[in-house]
Design a protein around this motif. Structure first.
Motif, PDB file in Angstrom:
ATOM      1  N   PRO A  30       0.832  -1.210   0.000  1.00 39.85           N
ATOM      2  CA  PRO A  30       0.000   0.000   0.000  1.00 39.85           C
ATOM      3  C   PRO A  30       0.866   1.259   0.000  1.00 39.85           C
ATOM      4  O   PRO A  30       2.012   1.237   0.461  1.00 39.85           O
ATOM      5  CB  PRO A  30      -0.789  -0.122   1.314  1.00 39.85           C
ATOM      6  N   PRO A  31       0.339   2.357  -0.522  1.00 35.43           N
ATOM      7  CA  PRO A  31       1.080   3.624  -0.486  1.00 35.43           C
ATOM      8  C   PRO A  31       1.460   3.983   0.948  1.00 35.43           C
ATOM      9  O   PRO A  31       0.670   3.814   1.881  1.00 35.43           O
ATOM     10  CB  PRO A  31       0.077   4.634  -1.067  1.00 35.43           C
ATOM     11  N   GLY A  32       2.676   4.448   1.115  1.00 39.53           N
ATOM     12  CA  GLY A  32       3.142   4.858   2.432  1.00 39.53           C
ATOM     13  C   GLY A  32       3.761   3.757   3.257  1.00 39.53           C
ATOM     14  O   GLY A  32       4.339   4.032   4.319  1.00 39.53           O
ATOM     15  N   VAL A  33       3.677   2.495   2.796  1.00 40.02           N
ATOM     16  CA  VAL A  33       4.300   1.387   3.520  1.00 40.02           C
ATOM     17  C   VAL A  33       5.728   1.231   3.026  1.00 40.02           C
ATOM     18  O   VAL A  33       5.961   0.997   1.838  1.00 40.02           O
ATOM     19  CB  VAL A  33       3.515   0.070   3.319  1.00 40.02           C
ATOM     20  N   ASN A  34       6.684   1.378   3.907  1.00 35.45           N
ATOM     21  CA  ASN A  34       8.101   1.245   3.578  1.00 35.45           C
ATOM     22  C   ASN A  34       8.544  -0.168   3.945  1.00 35.45           C
ATOM     23  O   ASN A  34       8.830  -0.472   5.109  1.00 35.45           O
ATOM     24  CB  ASN A  34       8.928   2.284   4.338  1.00 35.45           C
ATOM     25  N   LEU A  35       8.569  -1.056   2.947  1.00 31.62           N
ATOM     26  CA  LEU A  35       8.866  -2.456   3.219  1.00 31.62           C
ATOM     27  C   LEU A  35      10.273  -2.648   3.764  1.00 31.62           C
ATOM     28  O   LEU A  35      10.500  -3.484   4.643  1.00 31.62           O
ATOM     29  CB  LEU A  35       8.689  -3.287   1.940  1.00 31.62           C
ATOM     30  N   MET A  36      11.237  -1.872   3.252  1.00 29.93           N
ATOM     31  CA  MET A  36      12.611  -2.025   3.723  1.00 29.93           C
ATOM     32  C   MET A  36      12.724  -1.604   5.184  1.00 29.93           C
ATOM     33  O   MET A  36      13.377  -2.273   5.991  1.00 29.93           O
ATOM     34  CB  MET A  36      13.568  -1.221   2.851  1.00 29.93           C
ATOM     35  N   GLU A  37      12.099  -0.494   5.539  1.00 32.48           N
ATOM     36  CA  GLU A  37      12.118  -0.038   6.935  1.00 32.48           C
ATOM     37  C   GLU A  37      11.477  -1.077   7.842  1.00 32.48           C
ATOM     38  O   GLU A  37      12.018  -1.425   8.902  1.00 32.48           O
ATOM     39  CB  GLU A  37      11.369   1.293   7.048  1.00 32.48           C
ATOM     40  N   ASN A  38      10.326  -1.604   7.419  1.00 31.32           N
ATOM     41  CA  ASN A  38       9.655  -2.623   8.222  1.00 31.32           C
ATOM     42  C   ASN A  38      10.515  -3.870   8.367  1.00 31.32           C
ATOM     43  O   ASN A  38      10.600  -4.475   9.440  1.00 31.32           O
ATOM     44  CB  ASN A  38       8.318  -2.992   7.586  1.00 31.32           C
ATOM     45  N   ALA A  39      11.154  -4.267   7.251  1.00 30.88           N
ATOM     46  CA  ALA A  39      11.994  -5.464   7.297  1.00 30.88           C
ATOM     47  C   ALA A  39      13.159  -5.269   8.256  1.00 30.88           C
ATOM     48  O   ALA A  39      13.468  -6.149   9.072  1.00 30.88           O
ATOM     49  CB  ALA A  39      12.501  -5.801   5.894  1.00 30.88           C
ATOM     50  N   GLY A  40      13.829  -4.124   8.171  1.00 36.33           N
ATOM     51  CA  GLY A  40      14.963  -3.875   9.052  1.00 36.33           C
ATOM     52  C   GLY A  40      14.584  -3.897  10.512  1.00 36.33           C
ATOM     53  O   GLY A  40      15.298  -4.469  11.358  1.00 36.33           O
ATOM     54  N   HIS A  41      13.449  -3.282  10.833  1.00 37.00           N
ATOM     55  CA  HIS A  41      12.999  -3.271  12.222  1.00 37.00           C
ATOM     56  C   HIS A  41      12.646  -4.680  12.689  1.00 37.00           C
ATOM     57  O   HIS A  41      12.961  -5.067  13.823  1.00 37.00           O
ATOM     58  CB  HIS A  41      11.786  -2.358  12.365  1.00 37.00           C
ATOM     59  N   ALA A  42      11.968  -5.459  11.829  1.00 37.82           N
ATOM     60  CA  ALA A  42      11.595  -6.826  12.203  1.00 37.82           C
ATOM     61  C   ALA A  42      12.832  -7.704  12.389  1.00 37.82           C
ATOM     62  O   ALA A  42      12.884  -8.554  13.284  1.00 37.82           O
ATOM     63  CB  ALA A  42      10.669  -7.423  11.141  1.00 37.82           C
ATOM     64  N   ILE A  43      13.848  -7.498  11.552  1.00 37.70           N
ATOM     65  CA  ILE A  43      15.089  -8.271  11.680  1.00 37.70           C
ATOM     66  C   ILE A  43      15.760  -7.960  13.015  1.00 37.70           C
ATOM     67  O   ILE A  43      16.194  -8.866  13.742  1.00 37.70           O
ATOM     68  CB  ILE A  43      16.037  -7.962  10.504  1.00 37.70           C
ATOM     69  N   ALA A  44      15.865  -6.666  13.353  1.00 36.33           N
ATOM     70  CA  ALA A  44      16.490  -6.292  14.621  1.00 36.33           C
ATOM     71  C   ALA A  44      15.735  -6.882  15.807  1.00 36.33           C
ATOM     72  O   ALA A  44      16.353  -7.389  16.765  1.00 36.33           O
ATOM     73  CB  ALA A  44      16.548  -4.770  14.727  1.00 36.33           C
ATOM     74  N   ALA A  45      14.406  -6.825  15.765  1.00 36.99           N
ATOM     75  CA  ALA A  45      13.616  -7.378  16.862  1.00 36.99           C
ATOM     76  C   ALA A  45      13.835  -8.879  16.983  1.00 36.99           C
ATOM     77  O   ALA A  45      13.959  -9.422  18.086  1.00 36.99           O
ATOM     78  CB  ALA A  45      12.136  -7.057  16.648  1.00 36.99           C
ATOM     79  N   ALA A  46      13.897  -9.575  15.837  1.00 36.56           N
ATOM     80  CA  ALA A  46      14.113 -11.020  15.865  1.00 36.56           C
ATOM     81  C   ALA A  46      15.499 -11.361  16.415  1.00 36.56           C
ATOM     82  O   ALA A  46      15.675 -12.342  17.147  1.00 36.56           O
ATOM     83  CB  ALA A  46      13.945 -11.594  14.462  1.00 36.56           C
ATOM     84  N   ILE A  47      16.499 -10.558  16.069  1.00 36.88           N
ATOM     85  CA  ILE A  47      17.850 -10.780  16.595  1.00 36.88           C
ATOM     86  C   ILE A  47      17.859 -10.630  18.112  1.00 36.88           C
ATOM     87  O   ILE A  47      18.439 -11.461  18.829  1.00 36.88           O
ATOM     88  CB  ILE A  47      18.845  -9.807  15.937  1.00 36.88           C
ATOM     89  N   LEU A  48      17.214  -9.606  18.617  1.00 30.28           N
ATOM     90  CA  LEU A  48      17.189  -9.404  20.064  1.00 30.28           C
ATOM     91  C   LEU A  48      16.425 -10.507  20.781  1.00 30.28           C
ATOM     92  O   LEU A  48      16.789 -10.895  21.895  1.00 30.28           O
ATOM     93  CB  LEU A  48      16.595  -8.036  20.394  1.00 30.28           C
TER      94      LEU A  48
END
Length: 518
Positions: A30-48
């Motif tokens: 959808p417009p306004g959804v930044n997939l890369m930003e979301n992916a990076g945040h989800a990766i960091a959360a999963a690492i922690l």
């Protein structure tokens, strides 16, 4: 706390995609959804979640030139914001990339590979966590240039957690091909659905555990995907109910036509498996030696001894055999029957005599059908076929067993030709209907032994007799078969007796009160 989208749940996150399907999904953001930003945040959360606070122990993030590198940079910035010592090593410069400025502003150290491995090696040796963001779904082996050099330089560090972003660098997201120097991960964090190639050999040998992450795509965008994983979450709801006022008829009457003097164990394994998987009444029709072996292992079953040919194979008419069963809920046909005109005729005759009975066809039942294309095309949705790669090739008249994704395509072709559910045994196992695919990717060498298919056929037929649909029986059957092998083998997958795997179907099929299946 990192307030990012994390590991996915629900039907969308059991889905599997190839590279083209993933690109199509991303195009629907959808417009306004930044997939890369979301992916990076989800990766960091999963690492922690995996490592806990990293602090001075630190993380090294390997950054490639594409989107995977961007995901990894954003994750590094998020980790640095929690106080982690974060270093990003790039395979080459990323000119005018605002992500670099954002990451370094958060405290990420930015380094670029210059063909001198020592600084990278020193950083990696100090880090508690190493993250691979070098290559994504647009690449395929062989590895080349700086990326190949970087991966070759990485040291093995005891106790270090190694994670891959989306797929480990060095594998093909469609075919599962893998360079020998592919990044070897403990955990692969798929951005969106898990990639098909990562479930195939040899790629799966490099992925470790695989988790799908939510990157912000709406659930409805997954609706057109036709391939899914088989895991505890996707099969738990398929478990047939066990009402308190049930009786043996409630839980299904399974008829098994299997075995011969030479292959008497096949009938016994299928019979034991059917009982352990929960069928209320199991009746084996076979030659006397096979019935005797099965009776010793499964005294709760009932038996119909049949006449034998001089070679020890069943010699009986389909009408006589069918008449010996009392309204079977399902039929298992083929394990250990042997080949010959009489057994082939029996297979064809039983399919005609019991035309409405849900049927699992295995082993020599499949071999009989391989000679009769007209019979294959008349099977229809009541049937489940369980071919190993050689049988799959014979059924489709292929010159040799198809490997990897070609085996999946062959199983889909057979499902389309027959209208039946196909369980293409192997690693991974594919369950195919006319329009869907389910994949069980849990490699287990304990199942690479004669008799494994007999146990699986008995389990699927048992579930079919208990009222599950053919596709549900197949999906749940391959799952509990795999789980039973893990229970039976413990920490040693060499030389596990298949009768122990059959016995372990009982704990495998029963959810423990303490928690969910694993």
């Amino acid at each position: 706390m990192i307030g990012a989208r994390g590991a996915g749940s629900g039907p969308a996150f059991s889905r599997v995609v190839d590279a083209a399907e993933m690109r199509a999904l991303e195009s629907q953001a959808p417009p306004g959804v930044n997939l890369m930003e979301n992916a990076g945040h989800a990766i960091a959360a999963a690492i922690l979640r995996r490592t806990g606070a990293l602090g001075a122990r630190g993380v090294v993030v390997l950054v490639g030139p594409g989107d995977n590198g961007g995901d990894a940079l954003i994750a590094a910035a998020r980790l640095a914001a929690t106080g982690a010592r974060a270093t990003a090593w790039a395979s080459r410069q990323r000119p005018d990339d605002p992500l670099i400025a954002a990451a370094t502003a958060r405290g990420v150290r930015w380094r670029v590979w210059n063909a001198n491995p020592r600084p990278l090696v020193d950083d990696v040796r100090r880090a508690a966590c190493l993250v691979d963001g070098l290559l994504g779904i647009g690449s395929s082996p062989p590895l080349r240039g700086p990326i190949a050099d970087i991966l070759a330089a990485l040291p093995d560090v005891a106790g270090q957690t190694r994670l891959a972003v989306d797929i480990p660098s060095g594998i093909d997201a469609d075919t599962g091909a893998a360079d020998p120097a592919t990044f070897r991960a403990h955990l692969t964090l798929a951005t969106g659905p898990i990639k098909l190639g990562a479930l195939l050999h040899p790629a799966i040998e490099f992925t470790g555990r695989q988790i799908a992450l939510d990157i912000g795509l709406p659930a409805h965008t997954y609706a057109s995907l036709r391939t899914s994983r088989i895991n505890a979450r996707t099969v738990r709801r398929l478990l047939p109910p066990r009402p308190l006022d049930g009786h043996k008829g409630t839980f299904g009457r399974l008829a098994i036509v299997a075995g011969s003097a030479r292959y008497r164990g096949a009938a016994a394994l299928a019979t034991v498996a059917a009982l352990r998987a929960g069928a209320g009444l199991v009746t084996l029709a076979s030659v006397e030696p096979a019935c005797a072996v099965a009776a010793a292992q499964a005294p709760a079953a009932t038996f119909v001894p049949l006449a034998a040919s001089p070679s020890g194979q069943v010699r009986a008419t389909a009408a006589d055999v069918a008449a010996s069963f009392a309204r079977p809920s399902a039929l298992l046909l083929g394990p250990g029957l042997g080949r010959g005109d009489a057994t082939d005729t029996l297979v064809y005759g039983l399919l005609d005599t019991l035309p409405d009975t849900p049927t699992v066809i295995d082993a020599d039942g499949l071999n009989a059908l391989a000679d009769r294309a007209d019979r294959l095309e008349s099977l229809g949705p009541r049937c489940v076929l369980t071919p190993h790669p050689g049988e799959l090739a014979r059924l489709l008249r292929l010159p040799s067993p198809p490997p990897g994704r070609q085996r999946l395509a062959a199983a889909q072709d057979l499902a389309a030709q027959t209208g039946a559910t196909i369980v293409a045994k192997g690693s991974p196992t594919f369950v195919c209907s006319a329009d869907r695919v389910w994949i069980l990717a849990r490699p287990n060498p304990a199942l690479a032994a004669a008799g494994s298919g007999d146990v699986l056929a008995g389990a699927i037929a048992s579930l079919l007799a208990q009222g599950l649909t053919p596709t549900a029986s197949a999906r749940l059957g391959v799952w509990i078969h795999s789980r039973a092998a893990r229970i039976a083998s413990g920490h040693d997958d060499r030389g596990v007796p298949l009768e122990q795997v059959a016995d372990a179907l009982r704990p495998a099929v029963n959810r423990r009160p303490a928690g969910p299946w694993r």
